[in-house]
Design an enzyme around this catalytic site. Structure first.
Site, PDB file in Angstrom:
ATOM      1  N   TYR A  32       0.905  -1.269  -0.079  1.00 42.52           N
ATOM      2  CA  TYR A  32      -0.007  -0.116   0.005  1.00 42.52           C
ATOM      3  C   TYR A  32       1.013   1.175  -0.088  1.00 42.52           C
ATOM      4  O   TYR A  32       0.566   2.256  -0.865  1.00 42.52           O
ATOM      5  CB  TYR A  32      -1.002  -0.141   1.148  1.00 42.52           C
ATOM      6  CG  TYR A  32      -1.855   1.001   1.552  1.00 42.52           C
ATOM      7  CD1 TYR A  32      -2.837   1.068   0.657  1.00 42.52           C
ATOM      8  CD2 TYR A  32      -1.821   1.918   2.292  1.00 42.52           C
ATOM      9  CE1 TYR A  32      -3.945   1.964   0.859  1.00 42.52           C
ATOM     10  CE2 TYR A  32      -2.773   2.996   2.576  1.00 42.52           C
ATOM     11  CZ  TYR A  32      -3.994   3.049   1.820  1.00 42.52           C
ATOM     12  OH  TYR A  32      -4.798   3.987   1.953  1.00 42.52           O
ATOM     13  N   LYS A  37       0.837   4.180  -2.749  1.00 39.84           N
ATOM     14  CA  LYS A  37       0.430   5.415  -2.510  1.00 39.84           C
ATOM     15  C   LYS A  37       1.726   6.593  -2.885  1.00 39.84           C
ATOM     16  O   LYS A  37       1.437   7.766  -3.318  1.00 39.84           O
ATOM     17  CB  LYS A  37      -0.091   5.709  -1.125  1.00 39.84           C
ATOM     18  CG  LYS A  37      -1.434   4.853  -0.921  1.00 39.84           C
ATOM     19  CD  LYS A  37      -2.411   5.322  -1.644  1.00 39.84           C
ATOM     20  CE  LYS A  37      -3.919   4.922  -1.435  1.00 39.84           C
ATOM     21  NZ  LYS A  37      -4.888   5.155  -2.365  1.00 39.84           N
TER      22      LYS A  37
END
Ligand code: NDP
Length: 241
Positions: free
Chosen positions: A149, A153
């Site tokens: 993640y 991001k």
């Protein structure tokens, strides 16, 4: 009604931040289209708010292209795109499966690539457009158990800067928003103890609401931000000061 007459697409808007963003854009006068995978939620939102709804997985390039083509032929233009769809598949790196790594990259990062690529051509033709990518505090500060993640991001921030440079001369502004801890289904999985621990690190003293992110989206979609591109707005209660 600062977005009267504008058209907007919000990805991943059946719940959480995306839903709040779609509602706020509509409240500001924009015509709004949303996508997600849960067809019954999409139907509810279509009936309740009149959103144009697409059952589309942003990781699937063809579905995204079909969705954007349909929107452009219906509306004639597309002014605002919010790349919000996102998932987590947490786990320590040593035990992370290839699938959990890849799915998170496919939805959070490649999804934004698919949508942006599909909308950039009509935006170039109209010589205007706003692309707003929803990153995360995790892309800046890291978070144990979220290497997939965090990579996606942080990747979105680089993507935002590069695309901003590529499209600025055509009047397209590309920015990101990095929310901190926002109360949605995504953070509901945390235990009360974990939430309390996070809260104790937030100078403003509480986790955020989806509407807090929606406010920043409206700013980046409006004329008030016309001299801002390639930037990230942090919406985190001071967590990253
Ligand atoms: P939720 O899990 O509450 O909602 C996620 C939304 O994305 C749902 O509407 C879901 O719809 C949609 N979605 C998921 N996968 C896909 C896909 N492949 N294609 C299309 N839509 C998809 O998450 P949040 O609202 O909390 O998060 C929204 C964004 O904000 C994400 O990018 C997240 O990473 C980011 N963010 C969230 C933070 C938080 O604290 N909540 C903090 C920082 C960033 P459906 O199930 O119908 O597909």
């Amino acid at each position: 009604m600062i977005l009267q007459g504008k058209t907007a697409l919000v990805t991943g808007a059946t719940r959480g931040i995306g839903r709040a963003v779609a509602l706020r854009l509509a409240a500001e006068g924009a015509q709004v289209a949303i996508c997600g995978r849960n067809e019954s939620l999409l139907q509810e939102l279509q009936e309740e708010y009149g959103f144009v709804c697409f059952a589309a997985d942003v990781a699937d390039r063809d579905s995204v292209r079909t969705m954007v083509q349909s929107l452009v032929s219906q509306w004639g233009r597309i002014d605002i795109v919010v790349n919000n769809a996102g998932i987590t598949r947490d786990g320590l790196l040593m035990r992370m499966s290839e699938e959990d790594w890849q799915q998170v990259l496919d939805v959070n990062l490649t999804g934004a690539f698919h949508v942006s690529q599909a909308v950039v051509r009509p935006m170039m033709k109209q010589r205007s457009g706003r692309i707003i990518n929803i990153s995360s505090v995790v892309g800046f500060a890291g978070s144990a158990g979220q290497t997939n993640y965090a990579a996606a991001k942080a990747g979105l921030v680089g993507f935002t800067k590069a695309l901003a440079r590529e499209t600025a001369s055509r009047g397209i502004l590309v920015n990101a928003i990095a929310p901190g801890y926002i109360d949605t289904d995504m953070t509901a999985a945390l235990t009360e103890q974990q939430t309390e621990q996070i809260r104790s690190q937030i100078p403003l003293g509480n986790t955020g609401k989806p509407e807090d992110v929606a406010g920043a989206v409206v700013f980046l979609a409006s004329d008030d931000s016309r001299y801002i591109t390639g930037q990230t707005i942090h919406v985190n209660g001071g967590l990253l000061i």
